[in-house]
Design an enzyme around this catalytic site. Structure first.
Site, mmCIF file in Angstrom:
data_model
loop_
_atom_site.group_PDB
_atom_site.id
_atom_site.type_symbol
_atom_site.label_atom_id
_atom_site.label_comp_id
_atom_site.label_asym_id
_atom_site.label_seq_id
_atom_site.Cartn_x
_atom_site.Cartn_y
_atom_site.Cartn_z
ATOM 1 N N LEU A 1 15.261 -0.774 34.146
ATOM 2 C CA LEU A 1 15.417 -1.680 35.289
ATOM 3 C C LEU A 1 16.549 -2.681 35.071
ATOM 4 O O LEU A 1 17.030 -3.288 36.028
ATOM 5 C CB LEU A 1 14.103 -2.414 35.564
ATOM 6 C CG LEU A 1 12.991 -1.551 36.180
ATOM 7 C CD1 LEU A 1 11.684 -2.336 36.242
ATOM 8 C CD2 LEU A 1 13.387 -1.068 37.571
ATOM 9 N N GLY B 1 19.342 -1.616 33.941
ATOM 10 C CA GLY B 1 20.545 -0.810 34.113
ATOM 11 C C GLY B 1 21.426 -0.855 32.879
ATOM 12 O O GLY B 1 20.952 -0.949 31.745
ATOM 13 N N TYR C 1 -12.126 -0.041 -0.033
ATOM 14 C CA TYR C 1 -13.102 -0.628 0.885
ATOM 15 C C TYR C 1 -12.620 -1.989 1.390
ATOM 16 O O TYR C 1 -12.837 -2.329 2.557
ATOM 17 C CB TYR C 1 -14.458 -0.753 0.192
ATOM 18 C CG TYR C 1 -14.999 0.575 -0.274
ATOM 19 C CD1 TYR C 1 -15.585 1.462 0.625
ATOM 20 C CD2 TYR C 1 -14.904 0.956 -1.617
ATOM 21 C CE1 TYR C 1 -16.072 2.696 0.204
ATOM 22 C CE2 TYR C 1 -15.393 2.178 -2.044
ATOM 23 C CZ TYR C 1 -15.961 3.050 -1.130
ATOM 24 O OH TYR C 1 -16.434 4.264 -1.550
ATOM 25 N N MET D 1 0.823 -1.211 0.000
ATOM 26 C CA MET D 1 0.000 0.000 0.000
ATOM 27 C C MET D 1 0.859 1.263 0.000
ATOM 28 O O MET D 1 0.670 2.158 -0.809
ATOM 29 C CB MET D 1 -0.918 0.016 1.234
ATOM 30 C CG MET D 1 -2.000 -1.025 1.239
ATOM 31 S SD MET D 1 -3.102 -0.850 2.685
ATOM 32 C CE MET D 1 -2.276 -1.922 3.856
ATOM 33 N N SER E 1 0.313 7.306 5.050
ATOM 34 C CA SER E 1 -1.032 6.860 5.431
ATOM 35 C C SER E 1 -2.123 7.371 4.500
ATOM 36 O O SER E 1 -3.261 6.920 4.564
ATOM 37 C CB SER E 1 -1.346 7.313 6.864
ATOM 38 O OG SER E 1 -0.459 6.711 7.794
ATOM 39 N N ASN F 1 -0.726 5.957 15.130
ATOM 40 C CA ASN F 1 -1.621 6.214 16.261
ATOM 41 C C ASN F 1 -2.322 7.558 16.158
ATOM 42 O O ASN F 1 -3.391 7.758 16.732
ATOM 43 C CB ASN F 1 -0.846 6.091 17.578
ATOM 44 C CG ASN F 1 -0.603 4.633 17.939
ATOM 45 O OD1 ASN F 1 -1.053 3.726 17.239
ATOM 46 N ND2 ASN F 1 0.111 4.397 19.025
ATOM 47 N N GLN G 1 -9.234 -5.894 11.505
ATOM 48 C CA GLN G 1 -8.637 -7.139 11.989
ATOM 49 C C GLN G 1 -7.132 -6.995 12.161
ATOM 50 O O GLN G 1 -6.548 -7.485 13.130
ATOM 51 C CB GLN G 1 -8.964 -8.272 11.020
ATOM 52 C CG GLN G 1 -8.556 -9.651 11.502
ATOM 53 C CD GLN G 1 -9.310 -10.716 10.734
ATOM 54 O OE1 GLN G 1 -10.470 -10.982 11.007
ATOM 55 N NE2 GLN G 1 -8.662 -11.324 9.754
ATOM 56 N N GLU G 2 -6.494 -6.321 11.203
ATOM 57 C CA GLU G 2 -5.060 -6.105 11.301
ATOM 58 C C GLU G 2 -4.717 -5.298 12.546
ATOM 59 O O GLU G 2 -3.766 -5.612 13.275
ATOM 60 C CB GLU G 2 -4.546 -5.389 10.058
ATOM 61 C CG GLU G 2 -3.048 -5.108 10.086
ATOM 62 C CD GLU G 2 -2.532 -4.455 8.820
ATOM 63 O OE1 GLU G 2 -1.337 -4.119 8.783
ATOM 64 O OE2 GLU G 2 -3.329 -4.267 7.875
ATOM 65 N N THR H 1 6.649 -5.192 4.147
ATOM 66 C CA THR H 1 7.028 -6.385 4.900
ATOM 67 C C THR H 1 6.877 -7.622 4.023
ATOM 68 O O THR H 1 5.908 -7.745 3.274
ATOM 69 C CB THR H 1 6.144 -6.526 6.152
ATOM 70 O OG1 THR H 1 6.323 -5.376 6.977
ATOM 71 C CG2 THR H 1 6.513 -7.772 6.943
#
Length: 396
Positions: free
Chosen positions: A354, A356, A250, A140, A147, A383, A258-259, A173
């Protein structure tokens, strides 16, 4: 008052039964875990260095029945419910984000063919998708559009019983491993609105005029091959059109829910793995003569992350059940996708902290998880797009 707990050890937190999965799903998971322990885990670091998962791995997945288990048996599949694809996605990502290409093939790309393809296309391609002879990719994104799918410039012009395709795609991908590309193109550049001019055409990668550009070097998910794809006067039979001309947008939107749900589920899985590793580390690592896990700050960090994971897992389970009942959950899926992937990205930094200095070392898995998590808020629609969808669906 004593703060001692009489609960079971903390690692039982990760053993809670998922109401979305049946006994059959868990049997499938056990079989898959054994397969991955033998065929993927010992080689994964090498694949990360080489920047690709060997093509032979997909053949082995197919031989064992782990590719596209939802496909109808008349096309070589097992006819299982789609929950088995969620199991596959989870276990692949527990090994590492670089195995996400198989989950994409199984649960995202092949369903386009199952639901919108002609009987001719299904018979031609589905059995090979199940066996591993064909791995798929969906193309795509373009270098200049991101986007904004409606502004894509890749064109397909009819010439008799063929389409002639010209254009380029990027960030694809499976771009190097794939034998079959589900290509989003403009078949009507004058359509108003523009998205009504988009169609999806299946392109075999051995078609003259098709070529692969660079294998892209990424911040993370190194073994998940990602490529540029180039189409120069590529002639494809009109029969390779997926569904109807002009309906591509569409179809893409239909399957993006679903993705995005799968991306949210994968983010929970990765978060769980990072927290497991971090709990093990802070229990073993000592500072000032005692385990890091005994420090209150460490305990608070672990408690907060465990709570967020529990909330995320509950949300994904509920949405999964509702999605497969075909309830209208587009808004909630967008919420889950943005919040959970953001949570996982934040958690990767907290878990690394955590660890370190050792968290910054490549020998510790948390370093790779930190890099791999960065892409989650971007894939399947950024997002920011998710928040736009939520606001729009709320009437804003």
């Amino acid at each position: 008052m004593s703060t001692a707990s009489t609960n079971k050890p903390s690692m039982d937190f990760f053993k809670k039964k998922n109401k979305f999965y049946t006994q059959e799903h868990e049997m499938f998971r056990t079989s898959l875990q054994k397969f991955l322990e033998k065929e993927a885990v010992p080689y994964f670091e090498q694949w990360e260095e080489e920047g690709i998962v060997p093509r032979e791995f997909y053949y082995k997945l197919g031989e064992q029945g782990f590719l596209c288990p939802q496909v109808d048996p008349k096309y070589g599949g097992l006819g299982l419910d789609f929950g088995f694809n969620f199991v596959l996605m989870e276990e692949l990502l527990r090994v590492g984000g670089g195995l996400g290409g198989a989950a994409l093939h199984n649960g995202i790309v092949v369903p386009y063919l199952e639901h919108f393809g002609s009987e001719e296309l299904k018979q031609k391609y589905l059995p090979k998708c199940v066996s591993g002879e064909i791995i798929t990719a969906v193309a795509m994104t373009e270098p200049g559009s991101g986007s904004d799918l409606a502004s894509m410039s890749t064109r397909a012009v009819k010439d008799g019983d063929h389409y002639i395709i010209n254009g380029a795609k990027t960030f694809i991908t499976n771009g190097f491993n794939a034998e079959l590309i589900f290509l989003a193109v403009k078949t009507d550049p004058n359509a108003v609105p523009a998205h009504k001019g988009i169609s999806i055409i299946l392109v075999d990668t051995d078609t003259p005029g098709f070529s692969r550009g660079r294998k892209l070097k990424k911040l993370g998910r190194h073994s998940q091959d990602t490529a540029e794809l180039i189409f120069e006067d590529v002639r494809v039979p009109v029969s390779n059109l997926l569904g109807e001309e002009g309906k591509g947008f569409y179809y893409l939107m239909n399957k993006l829910r679903q993705e995005r749900l799968m991306v949210a589920g994968s983010a929970v899985t990765v978060a769980e793995e990072m927290l497991k590793q971090t709990i093990n580390y802070v229990k073993e690592r000592k500072a000032f003569g005692k385990p890091i896990s005994s420090f209150q700050n460490t305990q608070f960090e672990i408690a907060e992350m465990a709570t967020e994971i529990s909330l995320a897992r509950t949300f994904v389970e509920d949405l999964s059940i509702r999605h497969f009942k075909d309830e209208p959950v587009d808004t909630e899926v967008a919420m889950a996708k943005w919040w959970i992937t953001d949570m996982t990205r934040r958690m990767s930094a907290r878990c690394l902290q955590l660890h370190g200095g050792y968290g910054f070392m490549e020998e510790y898995d948390i370093a790779r998880r930190y890099r791999d998590s960065a892409v989650m808020p971007i894939v399947a629609g950024s997002n920011e797009i998710m928040k736009t969808i939520i606001a729009k669906n709320m009437g804003l």
